[in-house]
Design an enzyme around this catalytic site. Sequence first.
Site, PDB file in Angstrom:
ATOM      1  N   CYS A  97       0.844  -1.201   0.000  1.00 24.23           N
ATOM      2  CA  CYS A  97       0.000   0.000   0.000  1.00 24.23           C
ATOM      3  C   CYS A  97       0.876   1.247   0.000  1.00 24.23           C
ATOM      4  CB  CYS A  97      -0.966  -0.048   1.191  1.00 24.23           C
ATOM      5  SG  CYS A  97      -2.367   1.054   1.003  1.00 24.23           S
ATOM      6  N   HIS A 133      -3.489  -5.790   0.852  1.00 27.50           N
ATOM      7  CA  HIS A 133      -2.798  -5.993   2.130  1.00 27.50           C
ATOM      8  C   HIS A 133      -2.713  -7.469   2.508  1.00 27.50           C
ATOM      9  CE1 HIS A 133      -2.570  -1.815   3.723  1.00 27.50           C
ATOM     10  NE2 HIS A 133      -3.592  -1.612   2.917  1.00 27.50           N
ATOM     11  N   GLU A 191      -0.927  -8.688   4.848  1.00 31.37           N
ATOM     12  CA  GLU A 191      -0.808  -8.810   6.316  1.00 31.37           C
ATOM     13  C   GLU A 191      -2.180  -8.752   6.987  1.00 31.37           C
ATOM     14  OE1 GLU A 191      -0.716  -6.079   4.758  1.00 31.37           O
ATOM     15  OE2 GLU A 191      -0.969  -4.308   6.043  1.00 31.37           O
TER      16      GLU A 191
END
Lengths: 752, 226
Positions: free
Chosen positions: B87, B204, B206
């Site tokens: 990002c 994302h 994560e």
Amino acid sequence: MVSTSRSPEVWRSMGLTDAEYARIVELLQREPTDTELGMFAVMWSEHCGYKYSRPVLRLFKKYREALEGAGFENAGVVPLDEQYGIAMKVESHNHPSAVEPHQGAATGVGGIIRDIFTMGARPIAILDSLRFGPLDEARNRYLFEHVVEGISSYGNCIGVPTVAGEVYFHPCYSGNPLVNAMAVGVVPLNRIVSARADVPGSAVMYVGASTGRDGIHGATFASETLDEDSEQKRPNVQIGDPFMEKLLIEATLEALETGAVLGMQDMGAAGLTCTTCEPTSKSGTGVEIDTALVPTREPDMTPYEIMLSESQERMLLYVQAEREEEVARVFRKWGLNAVVIGRVIEEPILRVRHHGEVVAEIPPDYLTKQCPVYYLETQEPEYLREVQNLDLSALPDVESPEAALLQLLESPNIASKRWVFEQYDWLVGTQTVVPPGEGDAAVLRVRGSQKGIALKIDCNSRYCYLHPYRGGQLAVAEAARNVACTGAMPRAITDCLNFGNPQRPEIFYQFEQAVHGIADASEYFGTPVISGNVSFYNESERGAVYPTPTIGMLGVLERAEDALQAGFREAGLAVLLVQPPAWDDPHLGLGGSEYLSVIHGLERGIPPTLLLDAEAQLHRFLVACARQRLVRSAHDISEGGFAVALTESALIGNCGVQVNLPHEAFRWAQGRRDAILFSEAQTRVILSASNEAVPAIQSMAQAHGLACYRIGETGGEEVAIAYEGEPLIRLSLQACRNAYENAIPRWMERRV
Amino acid sequence: MKAGVIVFPGSNCDRDAYHALRDVLGYEVDYLWHADRRPLDDYGLIIVPGGFSYGDYLRPGAIARFAPIMDSVRAYAERGGLVLGICNGFQILCEAGLLPGALTRNTGLKFRCRHVYVRVENAQTPFTRHYREGEVLKLPIAHGDGRYVCDEATLAQLQRNRQIIFRYCSPDGAIDPAWNPNGSVDAIAGVANERFNVLGMMPHPERACELLLGSEDGRRLLQVAG
């Protein structure tokens, strides 16, 4: 009248009455200096001093206890487990948002977030309750678009997820939108920070952004009615910098780890004035500061301006003597100001110097405890009797149930708010288990704990308009039911009480009645009001807003992974309707309904009956079902009634459903199809479950004194509703989705 | 295996990356402060996390590229170390010249947060070797400036070298403008450098390491060790 060299216009323009000015002179035994007068004016405003609302807020048990000696310390924290507590609070930013929607909403978020980390809590969630006039007016679309953008730009940047909220549209909000922001944080129970200044000699440390001329008298602005001149109050609106706020969050939480911070308060309304007088007043101490030491954005700011500025992203810390450098170092590492501007003194005096010269000298209690309290007159508004009248026999039953359902699905009050929540980062923090649009409330796991929390903010202001007392009760009941539908036990409330001008007896009647309703229901459900905010003067040339006591509800799940969503996730599940065995309602739950408003253009009737006992039992039933993993989804029946709730579950899960409703479950509807489909009769939920789990759910319902009907099955590409075998509605999921998902985007693409 | 997560002022996915790496994948993890210039050779993976470094002032990533730690990251990447920009981290790596192209305002002009689908275009990189080529992943996005752009020559080169690692797609893997959330050229969701040791992506991973949060498709991407 006091003899004075000042023109009364001076204090009147600051919002003080002649009697209040006389009282100030009496207290000080002299005339106040300009700086002192400004300090009194903001602290004695309704926004800071609660001078009108305080007598009524005593209806809230926790508030009463706090006033009677327990104090407000830690009052806003609910223990989650042995180690952690949950802090939460909601606050309005209505007037700034009416004038400057982007900054007004953004700073609303910033302010409430500071209230949370001021307690030593890490902010983990934002919710907002937004109300605007109808979308067919361009001005309302403009406000809506920019308020959402303001929340999005601020919340996303500081890395706190916006996880839930509500948006309503009604003509009463056209001149005066409501923007209520709620924040939630997690704090180790042994590390809660108070706004106190107990220790003489400790340093008064100013941290964060520099002080500018913005927002002077913001608290006074919030305590007036909006009018044509409000546009000129644009300079009263503060400007936010979320990047600065993010640094302030991290630096503050890191600074607390030194153990040298004894007390702390954020500079919100009334800025430096509030953060010096409130902690010292609580602690029975005083403080001596020099405003010339305050970092300013512009040269030559006067002490008056410095004491009253509401510049954002600033905090005041009370730091242990000799350890100032240790704390200041942390803020400097994050690139922030950290300046000692004075010391706590034993003498209970707030002494403000400017380059050494005393410009204000006031005992702190004068600004806080001596704030006048008024017992305002109440009078039952005349409109009430008129609007509560609803003759159902004169109301034709619904002709085309399918058309009515589609019309309700595209009513902006019911339609999907995806356009809104996809502009918010709802997942940052990686704790969001039930995201926006998927459940009746948001659910977050809490890192370091097994438990989960459910959060919801809600209010049906039409109910409150039609019956303020019951409206208050219903607002609590629905918010509690929402968190219970995720499997969480309702635990505590923060409320934002948005009303018109309290000096009008009809408005004060609404306020008192609604608060009464909230207090009674919250006591019954064991969900105390632990914090909140009062916002009066929500009026424009078009009149007062509907009474809108927004309820922020916290629920707790023993295990976050038990959380329930609202959608039908797969085909072949049994669909169940759970409700009280019986109730009386003269208007069959159609009073004040979205159906009456959208289809018949009527806002009348008595809002639905609420059985507190059955409601509390329903919450316990839902929690038990979730805990034992009996249920696959749960969704409450609210605006739009059964048909809308069933369709929402189908749309959320992207799975069709067929039900055949038994007369036995709808005896109360007296055969009216509009009541069967669209009644907002309370305390009802729609569940889905595997076939094997149905007997266990039924006996669980029975054990809680609730009726449970198996009404159908999930599957297919349609929503089909029959009553005793007679088909009422058969619509494709796609048709429902078009109405539900596209309504708000279609409005917002309009450019004229 | 030890991983490092860079912390800029305004980073806000640093903690999420830290927890995914430590709590889900069991790595040892350090935060790396932006103002430090230091050797990173101890680390098996450096994450440049999401957020709003320096408030996104000027434009996303424009200031972060000058941070002292970025000199260390550049040196680390030159020696073949694995760098993942997510990002805002992707924006920073483009601004820093570690990856080609740039990220501009979403075509819809609004910030968007939702789950999207991406197709694995190249499964032979250190980051994607646990995936199948053509596999469709469900990953969350959350950005206002995620529209990947580059000039035609660069695009051709990216395609030729198979540097396009992820493309936005439909749930069944079709490349379709309706499923491109930000208007990225060629539906690009993630690109690597020529050596494939630096990867930048808007979604994302994560945030997608546990089913409880809606997807665990991102977990294998972080599994660069073993």
